[in-house]
Design an enzyme around this catalytic site. Structure first.
Site, PDB file in Angstrom:
ATOM      1  N   GLY A  91       0.833  -1.190   0.000  1.00 20.18           N
ATOM      2  CA  GLY A  91       0.000   0.000   0.000  1.00 20.18           C
ATOM      3  C   GLY A  91       0.869   1.241   0.000  1.00 20.18           C
ATOM      4  O   GLY A  91       2.082   1.172  -0.212  1.00 20.18           O
ATOM      5  N   ALA A  92       0.264   2.393   0.250  1.00 24.98           N
ATOM      6  CA  ALA A  92       0.997   3.656   0.325  1.00 24.98           C
ATOM      7  C   ALA A  92       0.172   4.649   1.132  1.00 24.98           C
ATOM      8  O   ALA A  92      -1.050   4.496   1.279  1.00 24.98           O
ATOM      9  CB  ALA A  92       1.287   4.208  -1.069  1.00 24.98           C
ATOM     10  N   GLU A 115      10.328  -2.290   2.876  1.00 21.69           N
ATOM     11  CA  GLU A 115       9.405  -2.242   1.742  1.00 21.69           C
ATOM     12  C   GLU A 115      10.129  -1.821   0.464  1.00 21.69           C
ATOM     13  O   GLU A 115       9.903  -2.383  -0.610  1.00 21.69           O
ATOM     14  CB  GLU A 115       8.264  -1.277   2.051  1.00 21.69           C
ATOM     15  N   LYS A 133      -6.000   8.421  -0.696  1.00 24.48           N
ATOM     16  CA  LYS A 133      -4.534   8.513  -0.690  1.00 24.48           C
ATOM     17  C   LYS A 133      -3.983   9.206  -1.932  1.00 24.48           C
ATOM     18  O   LYS A 133      -2.770   9.407  -2.033  1.00 24.48           O
ATOM     19  CB  LYS A 133      -3.926   7.107  -0.588  1.00 24.48           C
TER      20      LYS A 133
END
Length: 249
Positions: A91-92, A115, A133
C-alpha cells in the site's frame, strides 16, 4: 461510501490484476498495512491462491506482516532472497500519478526501508490504495516523509534538515511504548515535511546522501502499477514508468 469500502474495492481489483502472477510465482513479497491485510485475506479465501501462497516462498516487509502471514499458515521469511521476487504488493500513504510517473510516500507503519528493498528486488510491483490517498502532487495532504535514522546521527540530521527549512520531528507517542518510534531495523523514525521547501526528487537525492540515514519513505519509480479503489464503486489501474529495479533480475 466509506474508506473501508474503497479499500475493499481496491483489494478486489488488485487481486484480479495479480491472480495469474501469484498462481505461478515461486517468490512473493508482501508489504505492510491495512490494505495489504485485506488483499491477503482475499487471497487466503481463494483455495487455489491460498495453496499457491503456502507453496511459494513468501517474504514479509515487517514483523507485523510476517506474523499475519504465519497466522494464515504461510511460512514467511524476513529477508530478501537472492534472485529477487516474482511479484510484490503493498500500500501507500500518498500517491501522485502523472505522465506515467508514480510517486509515493510510504512509512506510516515504519516499514519503508524493508518495503523499498523488496520493491526494488521485485520483477513486478503493485501499489494498492483507496482514493483518499491520491493527490495531484506529493505533499498535498500534508503527510510527512518518514526517515529512518541511526541514533548516532540523529541530532546532527535534525539540525541539518531544520537549517534547510524542513520541519523534522522524531516520531513518538505511538501508543505502544514510551519514547521514539523504532523500525524493525532498530532505527529511529523521523517524520519530515519538505513540502514547499524542496522538490520530492531533490529531497530524495538529499536523503540518499546524508550519513546516518538508513532509508526513507519517498518511492519514486519503484512501482509497475497503482490500483486505486473508489468510494462510489469500481477501481482504476494506472501503469507506472518503472525506473528502480535491481538490474540483476
Amino acid at each position: 461510501m466509506s474508506v473501508s469500502y474503497a479499500k475493499q474495492v481496491a483489494a478486489e481489483k488488485a487481486l484480479g490484476l495479480l491472480r495469474d502472477r501469484l498462481a505461478n510465482a515461486t517468490r512473493i513479497g508482501v508489504g505492510t498495512g491495512s490494505t495489504v491485510a485485506k488483499i491477503v485475506e482475499l487471497i487466503m479465501d481463494d483455495p487455489g491462491l491460498a495453496r499457491a501462497m503456502r507453496t511459494a516462498r513468501v517474504y514479509a516487509s515487517s514483523l507485523a506482516t510476517l506474523l499475519m502471514l504465519r497466522r494464515y499458515g504461510v511460512e514467511a521469511y524476513s529477508y530478501t532472497p537472492r534472485g529477487g521476487l516474482d511479484v510484490y504488493f503493498d500500500g501507500a500513504d500518498e500517491v501522485a500519478i502523472g505522465d506515467g510517473e508514480c510517486m509515493l510516500v510510504k512509512g506510516r507503519g515504519a516499514a519503508m526501508v524493508r518495503e523499498k528493498i523488496l520493491a526494488y528486488n521485485s520483477r513486478y510491483t503493485v501499489i494498492v490504495v483507496d482514493e483518499s490517498k491520491v493527490s495531484s502532487s506529493l505533499g498535498e495532504k500534508g503527510k510527512p516523509v518518514p526517515v529512518e535514522v541511526l541514533e548516532y546521527a540523529l541530532e546532527a540530521l535534525l539540525d541539518e534538515l531544520n537549517a534547510l527549512g524542513v520541519r523534522a520531528e522524531v516520531r513518538s507517542g505511538c501508543g505502544c511504548r514510551d519514547g521514539p518510534a523504532l523500525t524493525d531495523n532498530s532505527g529511529i523514525v523521523v517524520d519530515t515535511w519538505p513540502w514547499g521547501v524542496v522538490e520530492p526528487s531533490q529531497y530524495e537525492a538529499l536523503l540518499d546522501r546524508l550519513p546516518g540515514v538508513v532509508g526513507h519513505g519517498l518511492f519514486i519509480g519503484y512501482a509497475d502499477a497503482v490500483v486505486v479503489g473508489r468510494g462510489e464503486g469500481g477501481a482504476a489501474v494506472y501503469s507506472c514508468r518503472r525506473t528502480r529495479r535491481n538490474p540483476a533480475l
